[in-house]
Design an enzyme around this catalytic site. Sequence first.
Site, PDB file in Angstrom:
ATOM      1  N   ASP A  72      -5.292   6.544  38.392  1.00  0.00           N
ATOM      2  CA  ASP A  72      -5.861   6.764  39.427  1.00  0.00           C
ATOM      3  C   ASP A  72      -4.532   6.917  40.732  1.00  0.00           C
ATOM      4  O   ASP A  72      -3.464   7.813  40.620  1.00  0.00           O
ATOM      5  CB  ASP A  72      -6.950   6.053  40.129  1.00  0.00           C
ATOM      6  CG  ASP A  72      -7.409   6.327  41.356  1.00  0.00           C
ATOM      7  OD1 ASP A  72      -7.180   7.298  42.050  1.00  0.00           O
ATOM      8  OD2 ASP A  72      -8.562   6.123  41.183  1.00  0.00           O
ATOM      9  N   ASN A  73      -4.283   5.832  41.147  1.00  0.00           N
ATOM     10  CA  ASN A  73      -3.181   5.845  41.962  1.00  0.00           C
ATOM     11  C   ASN A  73      -1.936   5.209  41.320  1.00  0.00           C
ATOM     12  O   ASN A  73      -1.844   4.562  40.456  1.00  0.00           O
ATOM     13  CB  ASN A  73      -3.692   4.484  43.178  1.00  0.00           C
ATOM     14  CG  ASN A  73      -4.841   5.008  44.146  1.00  0.00           C
ATOM     15  OD1 ASN A  73      -4.643   6.090  44.870  1.00  0.00           O
ATOM     16  ND2 ASN A  73      -6.020   4.394  44.104  1.00  0.00           N
ATOM     17  N   ASN A  94      -4.687  13.325  42.048  1.00  0.00           N
ATOM     18  CA  ASN A  94      -5.278  12.076  42.441  1.00  0.00           C
ATOM     19  C   ASN A  94      -4.260  11.303  43.027  1.00  0.00           C
ATOM     20  O   ASN A  94      -3.819  11.721  43.991  1.00  0.00           O
ATOM     21  CB  ASN A  94      -5.770  11.296  41.108  1.00  0.00           C
ATOM     22  CG  ASN A  94      -6.815  10.360  41.434  1.00  0.00           C
ATOM     23  OD1 ASN A  94      -6.437   9.457  42.152  1.00  0.00           O
ATOM     24  ND2 ASN A  94      -7.919  10.452  40.841  1.00  0.00           N
ATOM     25  N   HIS A 129     -10.240   5.646  51.457  1.00  0.00           N
ATOM     26  CA  HIS A 129      -9.761   6.002  50.232  1.00  0.00           C
ATOM     27  C   HIS A 129      -8.368   5.656  49.927  1.00  0.00           C
ATOM     28  O   HIS A 129      -8.007   4.572  49.939  1.00  0.00           O
ATOM     29  CB  HIS A 129     -10.192   7.698  50.022  1.00  0.00           C
ATOM     30  CG  HIS A 129     -10.331   8.123  48.472  1.00  0.00           C
ATOM     31  ND1 HIS A 129     -10.834   9.290  48.300  1.00  0.00           N
ATOM     32  CD2 HIS A 129      -9.862   7.363  47.400  1.00  0.00           C
ATOM     33  CE1 HIS A 129     -10.912   9.113  46.800  1.00  0.00           C
ATOM     34  NE2 HIS A 129     -10.324   8.178  46.434  1.00  0.00           N
ATOM     35  N   ILE A 134      -4.279   5.034  50.792  1.00  0.00           N
ATOM     36  CA  ILE A 134      -3.608   4.686  51.812  1.00  0.00           C
ATOM     37  C   ILE A 134      -2.024   4.732  51.621  1.00  0.00           C
ATOM     38  O   ILE A 134      -1.717   4.787  50.477  1.00  0.00           O
ATOM     39  CB  ILE A 134      -3.980   3.300  52.174  1.00  0.00           C
ATOM     40  CG1 ILE A 134      -3.667   2.264  50.906  1.00  0.00           C
ATOM     41  CG2 ILE A 134      -5.490   3.206  52.797  1.00  0.00           C
ATOM     42  CD1 ILE A 134      -3.820   0.890  51.285  1.00  0.00           C
ATOM     43  N   GLU A 136     -10.063   0.087  46.253  1.00  0.00           N
ATOM     44  CA  GLU A 136      -9.365   1.499  45.645  1.00  0.00           C
ATOM     45  C   GLU A 136      -8.013   1.633  45.645  1.00  0.00           C
ATOM     46  O   GLU A 136      -7.382   2.232  44.980  1.00  0.00           O
ATOM     47  CB  GLU A 136     -10.268   2.702  46.493  1.00  0.00           C
ATOM     48  CG  GLU A 136     -10.451   3.797  45.487  1.00  0.00           C
ATOM     49  CD  GLU A 136      -9.413   4.778  45.657  1.00  0.00           C
ATOM     50  OE1 GLU A 136      -8.964   5.486  44.758  1.00  0.00           O
ATOM     51  OE2 GLU A 136      -8.258   4.456  46.461  1.00  0.00           O
ATOM     52  N   ASP A 137      -7.267   1.192  46.989  1.00  0.00           N
ATOM     53  CA  ASP A 137      -5.813   1.295  46.925  1.00  0.00           C
ATOM     54  C   ASP A 137      -5.383   0.212  47.447  1.00  0.00           C
ATOM     55  O   ASP A 137      -5.943  -0.398  48.377  1.00  0.00           O
ATOM     56  CB  ASP A 137      -5.461   2.618  47.595  1.00  0.00           C
ATOM     57  CG  ASP A 137      -4.252   3.031  47.351  1.00  0.00           C
ATOM     58  OD1 ASP A 137      -3.557   2.751  46.459  1.00  0.00           O
ATOM     59  OD2 ASP A 137      -3.840   4.125  48.036  1.00  0.00           O
ATOM     60  N   HIS A 176     -13.406   9.477  54.699  1.00  0.00           N
ATOM     61  CA  HIS A 176     -14.392  10.411  54.393  1.00  0.00           C
ATOM     62  C   HIS A 176     -15.868  10.302  55.168  1.00  0.00           C
ATOM     63  O   HIS A 176     -16.766   9.964  54.698  1.00  0.00           O
ATOM     64  CB  HIS A 176     -14.745  10.425  52.840  1.00  0.00           C
ATOM     65  CG  HIS A 176     -13.524  10.654  52.021  1.00  0.00           C
ATOM     66  ND1 HIS A 176     -12.954  11.890  51.915  1.00  0.00           N
ATOM     67  CD2 HIS A 176     -12.835   9.914  51.058  1.00  0.00           C
ATOM     68  CE1 HIS A 176     -11.897  11.682  50.697  1.00  0.00           C
ATOM     69  NE2 HIS A 176     -11.957  10.645  50.286  1.00  0.00           N
ATOM     70  N   ASN A 236      -7.783  12.904  48.489  1.00  0.00           N
ATOM     71  CA  ASN A 236      -7.917  11.746  47.642  1.00  0.00           C
ATOM     72  C   ASN A 236      -6.699  10.775  48.066  1.00  0.00           C
ATOM     73  O   ASN A 236      -7.166   9.447  48.470  1.00  0.00           O
ATOM     74  CB  ASN A 236      -7.565  11.946  46.004  1.00  0.00           C
ATOM     75  CG  ASN A 236      -7.918  10.967  45.410  1.00  0.00           C
ATOM     76  OD1 ASN A 236      -7.027   9.754  45.140  1.00  0.00           O
ATOM     77  ND2 ASN A 236      -8.964  10.841  44.432  1.00  0.00           N
ATOM     78  N   ASP A 237      -5.529  10.966  48.091  1.00  0.00           N
ATOM     79  CA  ASP A 237      -4.603  10.136  48.237  1.00  0.00           C
ATOM     80  C   ASP A 237      -3.467  10.652  49.421  1.00  0.00           C
ATOM     81  O   ASP A 237      -3.425  12.000  49.229  1.00  0.00           O
ATOM     82  CB  ASP A 237      -3.779   9.442  46.948  1.00  0.00           C
ATOM     83  CG  ASP A 237      -3.202   8.264  47.380  1.00  0.00           C
ATOM     84  OD1 ASP A 237      -3.179   7.509  48.271  1.00  0.00           O
ATOM     85  OD2 ASP A 237      -2.271   8.024  46.386  1.00  0.00           O
TER      86      ASP A 237
END
Length: 394
Positions: free
Chosen positions: A307-308, A262, A151, A153, A92-93, A171, A205-206
């Site tokens: 997203d990121n 996000n 999630h 980082i 995800e990241d 989470h 989220n971030d």
Amino acid sequence: MHPADTEGIWSPHAKARPVCLQLCMLESLQSLQHCADIKPAVRNKHGQVWPRRNCCCSVICAIRKRSLATRELFNHHLSNCVPLKNMNDGSEDITVFGDGLAFVSTGLNYPGMPSSDAPGKILLLDLNDSRKKPVELRMPRNFDLETFNPHGISVYTDPTDGTVHLFVVNHPQHKSQVELFTFVEEEFSLMHVKTFKHELLHSVNDIVALGVDRFYATNDHYFSHVLLKTIMEPLLSQPWTNVVYYGPETVKVVSEGYYMANGINISPDKRYIYVMDFLDHNVHVLERKVDNALAFVKAVAVGSLCDNIEVNPQTGDLWLGCLPNGWKAFNFDPKDPPGSEVITIKNIHSEEPVVTLVYADDGHVIIGSSVATTYAGKLLIGTVFHKTLCCDLD
């Protein structure tokens, strides 16, 4: 909601909106797709007759618009793209630090999105190694690995002694907190230092780290309860999410009005913060103030659900992992999977930032990209629950 977004959706029956929401709340997300077949009508307190069919379809129209449901994607591949081995449960990241090392968060279980059954982990990649073999970092025994659900980082390197600190959004039981680790490179391990919790960090989220005890964080939802997040908020479709500053002296909301705040990151000179509004398809540029407040500068449209955000430390270019069609992701069908995009923004502080599509796939190579980052002519593309791709940049 912007006025342009409401025309043809809620007007001229704006007073009937609460009735519509109540009706649609009674329907499952799956049955909402077939709202045209719902025939009974209702009468609101103003005496207006509102067909249940129109109620549900107006709500669906708003959701589909935000999720770019009608958007078609055409492949735009790069040369020599290969999936990384043993990285099939999401990444995800991804954050590059030092001389070509990268932390990867994997195993995210996110409400409303497909996920693997793999446990949450932090991986380490050596991007100077041609094999790019991921190494799972050992965690301390007293850390709860069973509920670890990583999630976003962020890395903070202490300028005085070079110590690498890793911040991880976690989470457990779908709650939100931030974990602080110290990276012990010679042991390929993480030492847990602290857990940050606060009522304002309710749906993180971030994050972007500013020091060992301070950071900015995005809340991607207004509600904390899973059902309210996944059903009520999409139906309401309101700009209720925000950015929070966390520090030892204060914790406060510093920017708000996002449909879904996000990814977040910082400019190389530390003067600006970049925030991705996933459902408004814009990157917001914010100027940092002395008291860590954030002042809006501009919003740059990217035309995708990104997203990121990763920032090239030399050029300042932004790299975004994006979901071109969110409707396909939230209504996942493996026969018609959501695709992936990588977008870069150059000269974001100029009057004419350059937004470029670098990579696109219709979902048959890689599904649902969430992050993109570069190092030494290579592009890494991570996903929420699928594989990780490494490509040569042309």
